[in-house]
Design a protein around this motif. Structure first.
Motif, short mmCIF file in Angstrom:
data_model
loop_
_atom_site.label_atom_id
_atom_site.label_comp_id
_atom_site.label_asym_id
_atom_site.label_seq_id
_atom_site.Cartn_x
_atom_site.Cartn_y
_atom_site.Cartn_z
N ASN A 238 0.86 -1.17 -0.01
CA ASN A 238 -0.12 -0.03 -0.02
C ASN A 238 0.94 1.26 0.00
OD1 ASN A 238 -1.79 1.97 0.33
ND2 ASN A 238 -3.13 1.24 2.04
N TRP A 239 0.67 1.99 -1.30
CA TRP A 239 1.63 3.13 -1.13
C TRP A 239 0.75 4.45 -1.32
CZ3 TRP A 239 3.26 -1.45 -3.30
CH2 TRP A 239 4.52 -1.92 -2.64
N SER A 240 -0.59 4.39 -0.85
CA SER A 240 -1.52 5.46 -0.82
C SER A 240 -1.33 5.91 0.65
CB SER A 240 -2.76 5.04 -0.82
OG SER A 240 -3.19 4.24 0.28
N SER A 241 -2.09 7.00 1.12
CA SER A 241 -2.05 7.65 2.41
C SER A 241 -2.94 7.28 3.31
CB SER A 241 -1.94 9.12 2.46
OG SER A 241 -3.27 9.47 1.51
N ASP A 242 -3.87 6.17 2.90
CA ASP A 242 -4.85 5.55 3.69
C ASP A 242 -4.43 4.18 4.03
OD1 ASP A 242 -7.23 4.78 4.90
OD2 ASP A 242 -8.30 4.79 3.12
N PHE A 243 -4.35 4.09 5.35
CA PHE A 243 -3.90 2.65 6.07
C PHE A 243 -5.05 2.32 6.91
CE2 PHE A 243 0.12 5.00 4.67
CZ PHE A 243 0.53 3.94 3.85
N LYS A 244 -6.13 2.76 6.80
CA LYS A 244 -7.27 2.48 7.84
C LYS A 244 -7.61 1.18 8.04
CE LYS A 244 -9.42 7.15 7.80
NZ LYS A 244 -8.99 7.51 6.69
N GLN A 245 -7.44 0.20 6.96
CA GLN A 245 -7.75 -1.05 6.92
C GLN A 245 -6.89 -2.04 7.35
OE1 GLN A 245 -11.10 -1.78 6.12
NE2 GLN A 245 -11.14 0.19 5.90
N GLY A 246 -5.70 -1.36 7.83
CA GLY A 246 -4.48 -2.46 8.44
C GLY A 246 -3.64 -1.33 9.25
N VAL A 247 -2.30 -1.82 9.15
CA VAL A 247 -1.31 -1.26 10.05
C VAL A 247 -0.44 -0.36 9.06
CG1 VAL A 247 0.85 -1.77 11.33
CG2 VAL A 247 -1.16 -3.15 11.54
N HIS A 248 -0.11 0.57 9.27
CA HIS A 248 1.01 1.67 8.90
C HIS A 248 2.08 0.92 8.59
CE1 HIS A 248 3.17 5.15 7.38
NE2 HIS A 248 2.28 5.90 7.48
N PRO A 249 2.96 0.74 7.41
CA PRO A 249 3.87 0.25 7.08
C PRO A 249 5.05 0.58 8.09
CG PRO A 249 3.08 0.72 5.21
CD PRO A 249 2.20 1.25 5.80
N SER A 250 4.97 2.01 8.58
CA SER A 250 6.32 2.56 9.35
C SER A 250 5.96 1.98 10.69
CB SER A 250 6.26 4.07 9.33
OG SER A 250 6.90 4.40 8.20
N ALA A 251 4.94 1.31 11.06
CA ALA A 251 4.65 0.91 12.38
C ALA A 251 5.10 -0.35 12.85
CB ALA A 251 3.08 0.89 12.87
N TRP A 252 5.46 -1.16 11.85
CA TRP A 252 6.27 -2.54 12.04
C TRP A 252 7.63 -2.30 12.84
CZ3 TRP A 252 2.35 -5.92 12.12
CH2 TRP A 252 1.23 -5.99 10.94
N THR A 253 7.82 -3.15 13.59
CA THR A 253 9.42 -3.32 14.21
C THR A 253 10.00 -4.50 13.78
OG1 THR A 253 8.26 -3.87 16.46
CG2 THR A 253 8.55 -1.61 16.11
N TYR A 272 -0.13 -3.50 6.16
CA TYR A 272 0.23 -3.22 4.94
C TYR A 272 1.65 -3.28 5.05
CZ TYR A 272 -4.50 -1.51 3.70
OH TYR A 272 -5.81 -1.40 3.41
N GLY A 273 2.36 -3.25 3.76
CA GLY A 273 3.79 -3.46 3.53
C GLY A 273 4.28 -2.26 2.66
N GLN A 274 5.57 -1.76 2.80
CA GLN A 274 6.24 -1.20 1.70
C GLN A 274 7.72 -1.70 1.35
OE1 GLN A 274 5.89 3.12 2.14
NE2 GLN A 274 3.75 2.92 2.04
N PRO A 357 11.51 -8.64 -3.29
CA PRO A 357 9.96 -9.15 -3.18
C PRO A 357 8.99 -8.16 -3.31
CG PRO A 357 10.88 -8.71 -0.87
CD PRO A 357 11.98 -8.42 -1.83
N THR A 358 9.38 -6.79 -3.35
CA THR A 358 8.27 -5.60 -3.53
C THR A 358 7.81 -5.55 -4.87
OG1 THR A 358 9.58 -4.18 -2.11
CG2 THR A 358 8.08 -3.04 -3.68
#
Length: 697
Positions: A238-253, A272-274, A357-358
């Motif tokens: 997901n490369w949009s600005s809408d991550f409401k249906q999941g986790v913002h990619p920057s939140a994963w640790t 989501y992933g980036q 893998p992207t």
């Protein structure tokens, strides 16, 4: 003679895990071993002892419906062979509790195996015991196609369960901590099941099992299965600005949460992933499978949609970047490299291979990329498989920058150095950036103004800001017969401080010039065209014949803080000669170094296995407004799960700290990481990490 009575088989898990360097997988209920080396199972007998001359045993090893039958020989360890072997070692044979050594070939397929032990009794084979084990590749075995020659490399690229991902820009790289989590409960099983869920296995399981002996094949399967575009893959991009249906990619640790979430959902893609998330999860899977793997960042990574090795960028007369091209340059792009022998291409192509893998472009009809030998990318061997032209363009394309008006090009400049400006990975054994650009590109001299390429990263910080032997900024230059224009950042920008930059204009002619000056700043995500202008200023510059002038400018924190967040900035300056209407363009894209969380451990040099420790996480607010947020602390092998805290509103310049208690559950070097998610208009996360060495009690 009475029949041999085997009560049970002991898998000698502790010994075998240590022998195969898989002891950190001890939380798995399955024995984990590596191909090319024997593992021992011992027999508990009831009644009479074992008779080597009369008793006959055989073992059936099964991978799905494939199997091999082998007699248990009475001999020393056999020489390397492409066949499975089982044997009693006569020098250590205990007739009351005999041990059997099972030797998988170095070319065996990875996967979950079953084996059955049978005894010949009265002319018939009777199964006495059965068990299960996981078989991985073996970088310690010289006959294995993933053999890597040095122990420090194997420690870093196979065994290490934490690392750094590099983001930001080439002038100001930011080290982001990541926990690969390969030893966390459930991760091994998820990685193995990834192969089972793949379309290749679902279509023809026998063929898939047979081809799993080859890391080239495994790499392509995993590359496709990390994204979910063609299959039941792990991550939805997901490369949009809408991550409401999941986790913002920057939140994963770390990778563990993602892989376990995917497996527990019945293999529905995780949102989501980036690029850095895709790459980090793939690194986990490959290390679990025993294939040496490292995460790579390519700064200024080109996505050349028409394969002409040229990226077009368009600006208007005011210096605003326009969205007119399908081509793009990502400020950074992250993929992985895996180490393997390329018997399909010849030994000249052995070594590190690019796997991405992207989901960007299809390869063989599927969203995957590689393995492309790094040596082939460097030498532009586009005649070889796989995906070398695409990777070559990512690190070598030229950039054409154009000023346009009403569809007409007013000015065109070419930049041959920006793409692939810095290609890097984490250094072996240290939290430090290693520059590997020359592995990918033939470089005659250092690229202009690349900062901090080999700077150390302290254990609880990102890269040093703007360290350089010459200047502390970055620069862009445009020139013609009339004017030379140079845009320079005075230093690598830091959150809470003004962005200061300098423009140098040189009149090369014996004619006075009146120049209109246009400055423009736009926020942008690392992989997108810029957003609307958030700061601009205009003026007039008088240049006497052959005169050089310096113009100083700055953007205040209050002008960028609410717009930029974790984003980048595209800064451009346009000069227009009022007499000739000739235009000159310089631009620079840069990130703003975030503040850092500081982590301190009271007894840092004496952290002991299974003994309680205390760490303190502190944060000082550098912003011009109050902030609040949620603090999350994690550490594979140090903390079970994650601990979370709320941070109350903190005024500008204010300091907050939080104590965390943890009890190390694993030995060796581990990473304690903390993330503070700020409540603001933009998604902004403040990070910190601390490398911790856990000693034996």
């Amino acid at each position: 003679m009475t029949a041999l009575n085997i009560q049970y088989v002991n898998l000698e898990k502790s010994e075998n895990l240590h022998r195969h360097r898989t002891q950190d997988f001890s939380s798995s209920r399955t024995l984990v071993v590596r191909r090319g080396d024997p593992f021992r199972v011992s027999l508990q007998l009831a009644g009479r002892p074992f008779n080597p001359t009369a008793d006959k045993l055989r073992i059936k090893v099964m991978l799905g419906r494939l199997y091999v039958l082998m007699p248990v020989a009475y001999s020393k360890k056999p020489a390397p062979s492409p066949r499975w072997r089982a044997y009693f070692d006569p020098e250590s044979l205990d007739l009351h509790n005999p041990s059997i050594f099972i030797l998988p070939p170095a070319s065996a397929s990875v996967g979950f195996y079953r084996f059955r032990l049978s005894v010949l009794n009265g002319g018939r084979w009777k199964t006495n015991a059965q068990a299960r084990f996981a078989l991985l590749c073996n970088p310690w075995c010289s006959e294995d196609t993933v053999f890597i020659p040095f122990e420090d490399q194997r420690e870093e690229f196979v065994l290490s369960d934490s690392g750094l991902l590099f983001m930001g820009t080439a002038m100001n790289p930011v080290a982001r901590p990541w926990s690969f989590d390969q030893y966390e409960p459930g991760v091994l099983e998820a990685c193995m099941n990834l192969l089972q869920v793949s379309p290749q296995h679902q279509k023809n399981s026998r063929r898939d099992y047979l081809k799993r002996n080859n890391p080239v094949y495994v790499g392509r399967v995993v590359s496709a299965m990390i994204n979910s575009e063609d299959d039941r893959g792990v991550l939805k991009g997901n490369w949009s600005s809408d991550f409401k249906q999941g986790v913002h990619p920057s939140a994963w640790t770390g990778s563990g949460d993602i892989l376990k979430m995917w497996a527990n959902s019945g293999y529905s893609p995780v949102k989501y992933g980036q690029c850095w998330v895709f790459a980090a999860v793939m690194c986990t899977v490959m290390r679990v499978l025993g294939i040496p793997c490292r995460v790579i960042t390519n700064f200024n990574s080109a996505h050349d949609t028409n394969a002409n090795l040229v990226i077009e960028e368009y600006y208007n007369e005011m210096g605003q970047k326009l969205k007119l091209s399908a081509d793009s340059i990502w400020n950074f792009h992250v993929w992985v490299e895996c180490w393997m022998t390329r018997r399909d291409l010849g030994q000249d192509m052995d070594g590190w291979q690019v796997l991405d893998p992207t989901p960007q472009e299809r390869s063989g009809g599927v969203y995957c990329c590689g393995p492309a030998p790094v040596k082939a990318v460097r030498d532009r061997r586009i005649d070889l498989i796989y995906d070398i032209p695409f990777v070559y363009a990512e690190v070598n394309a030229d950039v054409h920058m154009m000023i346009v008006r009403d569809g007409r090009v007013l000015k065109r400049d070419k930049d041959t150095e920006r793409v692939g400006a810095l290609i890097c990975t984490k250094a072996i054994g240290f939290p430090q950036l290693q520059n590997i650009t020359r592995d990918y590109r033939h470089i005659q001299s250092p690229t202009l103004s690349i900062r901090s390429r080999n700077s150390a990263v302290s254990n609880d910080s990102t890269l040093p800001r703007g360290s350089s032997e010459s200047s502390s900024g970055s620069s862009s230059e445009s020139s013609s017969e009339g004017v030379v224009l140079l845009l320079t950042l005075d230093k690598a920008p830091v959150a809470g401080e003004p962005i200061r930059f300098t423009v140098h204009a040189v009149n090369k002619q014996n004619v006075a010039k009146t120049m209109k000056v246009h400055f423009n700043a736009q926020a942008k995500e690392y992989n997108h065209s810029p957003l609307d202008t958030f700061w601009e200023t205009h003026g007039v510059l008088q240049l006497a014949p052959l005169e050089a002038k310096v113009v100083k400018q700055h953007i205040l924190p209050a002008q960028y803080e609410d717009v930029v967040g974790d984003n980048m900035i595209n800064l451009a300056v346009v000069l227009e000669d009022t007499a000739t209407q000739e235009r000159f363009l310089c631009s620079e894209e840069f990130n703003i170094a975030s503040p850092q969380l500081k982590i301190e451990i009271a007894q840092e040099k004496s952290v002991v296995f299974n003994e309680e420790q205390v760490a303190t996480v502190s944060f000082t607010n550098p912003y011009s407004h109050p902030v609040s947020g949620a603090l999350t602390v994690a550490g594979a092998g140090l903390i079970q799960g994650k601990v979370q805290f709320r941070m109350a509103s903190l005024s500008p310049g204010g300091r907050a700290q939080q104590n965390i208690t943890f009890t190390p559950g694993m030995l060796g070097t581990k990473m304690l990481q903390a993330n503070l998610e700020l409540q603001s208009v933009n998604f902004t996360t403040i990070r910190g990490f601390k490398m911790v060495f856990v000693h034996r009690a």
